[in-house]
Design an enzyme around this catalytic site. Structure first.
Site, PDB file in Angstrom:
ATOM      1  N   GLY A 129      -8.007   4.273  10.554  1.00  0.00           N
ATOM      2  CA  GLY A 129      -8.580   2.950  10.316  1.00  0.00           C
ATOM      3  C   GLY A 129      -8.617   2.532   8.863  1.00  0.00           C
ATOM      4  N   THR A 130      -7.934   3.276   7.989  1.00  0.00           N
ATOM      5  CA  THR A 130      -7.970   2.943   6.566  1.00  0.00           C
ATOM      6  C   THR A 130      -7.392   1.554   6.293  1.00  0.00           C
ATOM      7  OG1 THR A 130      -7.737   5.283   6.012  1.00  0.00           O
ATOM      8  CG2 THR A 130      -7.285   3.691   4.270  1.00  0.00           C
ATOM      9  N   GLY A 131      -6.243   1.241   6.903  1.00  0.00           N
ATOM     10  CA  GLY A 131      -5.624  -0.061   6.675  1.00  0.00           C
ATOM     11  C   GLY A 131      -6.460  -1.210   7.188  1.00  0.00           C
ATOM     12  N   CYS A 132      -7.034  -1.034   8.377  1.00  0.00           N
ATOM     13  CA  CYS A 132      -7.918  -2.067   8.935  1.00  0.00           C
ATOM     14  C   CYS A 132      -9.106  -2.294   8.012  1.00  0.00           C
ATOM     15  CB  CYS A 132      -8.419  -1.638  10.317  1.00  0.00           C
ATOM     16  SG  CYS A 132      -7.139  -1.358  11.547  1.00  0.00           S
TER      17      CYS A 132
ATOM     18  N   THR B 172      -8.383   9.715   8.051  1.00  0.00           N
ATOM     19  CA  THR B 172      -8.067   8.403   7.474  1.00  0.00           C
ATOM     20  C   THR B 172      -7.797   7.362   8.560  1.00  0.00           C
ATOM     21  OG1 THR B 172      -5.736   9.086   7.299  1.00  0.00           O
ATOM     22  CG2 THR B 172      -7.129   9.380   5.348  1.00  0.00           C
TER      23      THR B 172
ATOM     24  N   LYS C  25       0.838  -1.199   0.000  1.00  0.00           N
ATOM     25  CA  LYS C  25       0.000   0.000   0.000  1.00  0.00           C
ATOM     26  C   LYS C  25       0.874   1.251   0.000  1.00  0.00           C
ATOM     27  CE  LYS C  25      -1.916  -1.314   3.787  1.00  0.00           C
ATOM     28  NZ  LYS C  25      -2.770  -1.501   4.984  1.00  0.00           N
TER      29      LYS C  25
END
Length: 274
Positions: free
Chosen positions: A216-219, A214, A180
């Site tokens: 919590g975007t990865g979760c 943003t 990412k």
């Protein structure tokens, strides 16, 4: 992978976020928004808000294992998302569970540092993650900081460096790596690369949304991949659909004013707009 339609059952194994923007809470919102039945195993309790993590309490390994067994012995699980594992014992426990139940699809999000920069893991967890869990995951979803930590390389600043570091993880036993690139600020587009064993890398690009909200975007992205993979014929299509969902959630949440730091995404943006 056998498709589970129309209502897949997903599990998140991760830490709890008291502010609701990341971790277990974000994962369950994502599952629900994408039409998957969500189950959960809590690995750690965090005191956190939009400014960051203030305190972490790790759930004992026997309780992590008991939660997994309680659900998996009763409910068919089609996909698992694994997030925050704060110590070596937690990693060993989850690896043992995956080996015991032979689940069809696993997303491993190697959460080591929160968006705020607060440390969420302790010494030796990186090596344990690479030795015990990475070989069992169907796809790994590191951001650039996590990728750097896992490969012991400087943070990637170009597509070439992202691909090279992703290939290192494939060579070390990963089946697929979604690198990412959202933390790169050298373009108006955010670029991710999906690398799979014996396949050409696939590039995903999306326009950057100028927002600080943003959290919590990865979760959310890893949970979306878990929720959507049972509905798609291949990983590429599942990742594309997951990225589209997350982009919409960032866009819809950019003007929210929840807290005074890095705000969360609007997980139910499709339902609200419909």
């Amino acid at each position: 992978m056998a498709l589970a339609k129309p209502y897949p059952r997903a599990m998140t194994i991760a830490g709890s976020d008291s502010s609701g923007g990341a971790g277990i809470q974000a994962d369950l919102k994502t599952f629900a928004a994408l039409g998957a039945y969500g189950t959960s195993v809590i690995t750690a309790i965090t005191a956190q808000n939009t400014f960051g993590v203030q305190q972490v309490m790790v759930v004992p390994p026997n309780m992590i294992e008991a939660q997994c067994a309680a659900v998996m012995s009763d409910i068919r699980i089609d996909a698992i998302k694994i997030g925050m594992l704060a110590d070596v014992e937690s990693i060993h426990t989850v690896a043992k569970v995956l080996q015991q139940y032979h689940l069809p699809f696993t997303v491993l999000d190697p959460v080591m540092v929160a968006t705020s920069g607060s440390a969420l893991s302790i010494e030796n967890t990186v090596q344990a993650l690479k030795q015990w869990l990475m070989p069992l995951a169907d796809v790994l979803t590191p951001n650039l900081f996590e990728l750097s930590t896992l490969t012991h390389r400087p943070i990637a600043t170009s597509d070439q460096e992202m691909l090279e570091q992703g290939q290192i993880l494939l060579d070390e036993g990963c089946q697929a790596v979604l690198v990412k690139g959202g933390h790169r600020n050298d373009s108006e587009e955010a670029t991710d690369w999906l690398l799979e064993v014996s396949c050409e890398p696939v590039c995903f690009k999306s326009l950057r949304i100028k927002t600080s909200h943003t959290h919590g975007t990865g979760c959310t992205l890893s949970a979306a991949i878990a929720a959507l993979r049972p509905k798609h014929e291949n990983l590429v299509n599942a990742v594309a659909a997951a990225k589209s969902y997350v982009h919409g959630a960032i866009d819809a949440g950019q003007h929210w004013h929840l807290g005074h730091g890095y705000g969360p995404l609007a997980h139910f943006w499709r339902i609200k707009r419909d």
